[in-house]
Design an enzyme around this catalytic site. Structure first.
Site, PDB file in Angstrom:
ATOM      1  N   ASN A 148     -16.462 -43.836  17.390  1.00 18.12           N
ATOM      2  CA  ASN A 148     -16.348 -43.410  18.793  1.00 18.12           C
ATOM      3  C   ASN A 148     -14.912 -43.440  19.319  1.00 18.12           C
ATOM      4  O   ASN A 148     -14.495 -42.563  20.073  1.00 18.12           O
ATOM      5  CB  ASN A 148     -17.278 -44.233  19.683  1.00 18.12           C
ATOM      6  CG  ASN A 148     -16.946 -45.704  19.681  1.00 18.12           C
ATOM      7  OD1 ASN A 148     -16.677 -46.299  18.629  1.00 18.12           O
ATOM      8  ND2 ASN A 148     -16.975 -46.326  20.851  1.00 18.12           N
ATOM      9  N   GLY A 223     -19.697 -52.031  15.697  1.00 17.86           N
ATOM     10  CA  GLY A 223     -20.889 -51.220  15.502  1.00 17.86           C
ATOM     11  C   GLY A 223     -22.053 -51.747  16.306  1.00 17.86           C
ATOM     12  O   GLY A 223     -21.880 -52.375  17.355  1.00 17.86           O
ATOM     13  N   GLU A 245     -17.837 -56.845  17.043  1.00 17.21           N
ATOM     14  CA  GLU A 245     -17.979 -56.227  18.360  1.00 17.21           C
ATOM     15  C   GLU A 245     -19.137 -55.256  18.272  1.00 17.21           C
ATOM     16  O   GLU A 245     -19.052 -54.232  17.594  1.00 17.21           O
ATOM     17  CB  GLU A 245     -16.709 -55.497  18.792  1.00 17.21           C
ATOM     18  CG  GLU A 245     -16.818 -55.028  20.237  1.00 17.21           C
ATOM     19  CD  GLU A 245     -15.906 -53.881  20.579  1.00 17.21           C
ATOM     20  OE1 GLU A 245     -16.354 -52.963  21.294  1.00 17.21           O
ATOM     21  OE2 GLU A 245     -14.757 -53.894  20.115  1.00 17.21           O
ATOM     22  N   CYS A 279     -17.773 -48.439  23.962  1.00 17.06           N
ATOM     23  CA  CYS A 279     -18.410 -49.749  23.986  1.00 17.06           C
ATOM     24  C   CYS A 279     -18.232 -50.427  25.337  1.00 17.06           C
ATOM     25  O   CYS A 279     -19.068 -51.221  25.752  1.00 17.06           O
ATOM     26  CB  CYS A 279     -17.869 -50.628  22.869  1.00 17.06           C
ATOM     27  SG  CYS A 279     -16.069 -50.769  22.853  1.00 17.06           S
TER      28      CYS A 279
END
Length: 476
Positions: A148, A223, A245, A279
């Protein structure tokens, strides 16, 4: 939510995998294809990394930083090619120029603090003794990076690990395989010692077996929660340290005294930038009842201005999601919320927005509550729920009503009140009047199902090294 939370879940068995393809979200074509590394190639990479790391750990910190900054310069020189390459791989519009600014900011900052952060710690002097604590590199760091923000997330661990004296193996997400190749080319151009950094195309099974082998000393994984659990299972008994994370459901609270135009502009961007695939993106907003109506009106008006389409078009502000199944998950959350009484404030279809397509427009949901998955479970897409609250206490309770804790933002003119509210929020970072940003001078961490570990700042260097004490009696 898909098992990988919109990122790369290192789980599942795939012995038969021999190649990995990048299926472009732009048009569904195969953008690139790479063979999976043979087990013998992986073994050689580990051996070479161990050999190179022994000499690298003895090099002065300043020399290690110099070569890392040279690699940064080589990477920045590739940006003209990287920007459209990212659009094809994961759908981010070219108008945003890739991740160059954040990458440079983080690497240069970590380089500027490396010597001080890695210097020996000397306690108060005691006559007749010399005492100090050195920070020694862990050895071999295995980085499993997501798609991402494929450069930004990877540099959080790759460059500090190298500056600290470690060797690094990189396994990048299958959606963004070419990013790993760019890193390899940059380090090669900079003259990094051979074998010290290796980009590897690995299957999920190979990834798990490498971690379980005990041949790596630290795993840095970004992930999903499911992926993090798979990493922990694989590492069990190896005593490798982990930096995980994982998911996020980041909230914002708009107080009655907030500057509304500023809050609206920044929260719309925080919710929809990168098609919401961040995230630390804003996924739910709580607004004081006194300003709820004007906030929602302004937020919806601005969200309607997004243009969805081909990310290679410089006028497009919202590209496709990286995979169609991620967009379908967002559609399912919206449909479930509407069945339970939520109102879709935008609701207009965009070209290509249909089940099975990665193209999906932004959506704002009101009349929401915490019985709806969109307010408690990770969306990782361009949808946000907005809910009125009576006071700070109610806002904090709702912000904490989630399995995740990465960031939270408070929008107010009163910094003291923001700090008091932040003390009650279960999160890794508290923002005031900003969101969706990593300051490399501050530690990047999370709580609850968001994971554990630390990146960036001096705490990031501490996570990539181990303390070693020296205790000398003098004059005997």
């Amino acid at each position: 939510m898909p098992a990988d939370g919109g990122r790369d879940a290192e789980s599942g068995k795939d012995h038969a995998v021999t190649t990995i393809r990048i299926i472009s979200p732009v048009d569904g074509s195969v953008y690139a294809e790479r063979p999976v590394a043979a087990d013998s190639e992986l073994d050689r990479a580990v051996v070479r990394a161990r050999a190179a790391q022994a000499d690298w750990a003895r090099a002065p910190v300043a020399e290690r930083v110099r070569l890392c900054l040279a690699a940064l310069d080589a990477l920045l020189a590739m940006n003209v090619e990287i920007v459209p390459e990212l659009a094809w791989q994961m759908g981010r519009p070219v108008r945003y120029g890739g991740e160059k600014r954040g990458v440079e900011e983080r690497i240069r900052y970590m380089g500027s603090i490396a010597e001080a952060s890695l210097a020996p710690v000397v306690p108060a002097e005691i006559a007749g003794f010399r005492r100090y604590v050195k920070r020694e590199p862990l050895g071999l760091v295995f980085v499993v990076a997501p798609w991402n923000y494929p450069y930004l997330t990877a540099v959080n661990s790759i460059f500090p690990a190298l500056m600290a004296g470690n060797a690094v193996l990189l396994k990048h997400a299958s959606q963004t395989l070419l990013v790993g190749e760019r890193f390899q080319a940059a380090f090669d151009d900079a003259g990094l010692p051979a074998g010290l950094f290796s980009n590897l195309v690995l299957s999920h099974d190979q990834t798990e077996r490498l971690i379980a082998s005990g041949r790596v000393d630290h795993v840095a994984f970004t992930g999903s929660v499911a992926g993090g659990r798979a990493i922990e299972r694989a590492a069990a008994g190896t005593f490798a340290s982990l930096g995980l994370e994982l998911g996020g459901k980041d909230p914002a609270y708009v107080r009655a005294d907030a500057k509304l135009d500023h809050a609206i502009e920044n929260l719309v961007d925080g919710a929809f930038y990168n098609s919401g695939q961040s995230c630390c993106g804003i996924e739910r907003i709580y607004v004081h009842r006194e300003v709820y109506k004007p906030f929602v009106e302004g937020f919806v008006d601005l969200a309607r201005q997004y243009r969805v389409g081909d990310p290679l078009d410089p006028d497009v502000t919202l590209g496709p999601m990286a995979q169609a199944r991620f967009a379908d998950h967002v559609r399912e959350q919206i449909a479930e919320a509407r069945r339970k009484g939520a109102r879709a404030e935008i609701g207009s279809a965009v070209a290509g927005d249909r089940p099975g397509s990665p193209y999906i427009g932004p959506e704002v949901l009101t009349n929401v509550d915490h019985q709806m998955s969109v307010m408690r479970e990770e969306s990782f897409g361009p949808v946000v729920g907005i809910m009125p609250v009576h006071d700070d206490e109610e806002a904090v309770a709702l912000m904490n009503d989630s399995a995740y804790g990465l960031t939270a933002s408070v929008w107010t003119r009163d910094a003291d009140e923001a700090a008091a509210i932040g003390d009650g929020i279960e999160t890794g970072t508290v923002f005031m009047n900003r969101c969706d940003y990593l300051d490399p001078a501050l530690v990047w961490t999370g709580v609850k199902d968001t994971g554990r570990g630390a990146a960036l700042s001096r705490f990031g260097f501490e996570a990539l090294t181990r303390p070693k004490s020296y205790h000398f009696r003098l004059g005997t």
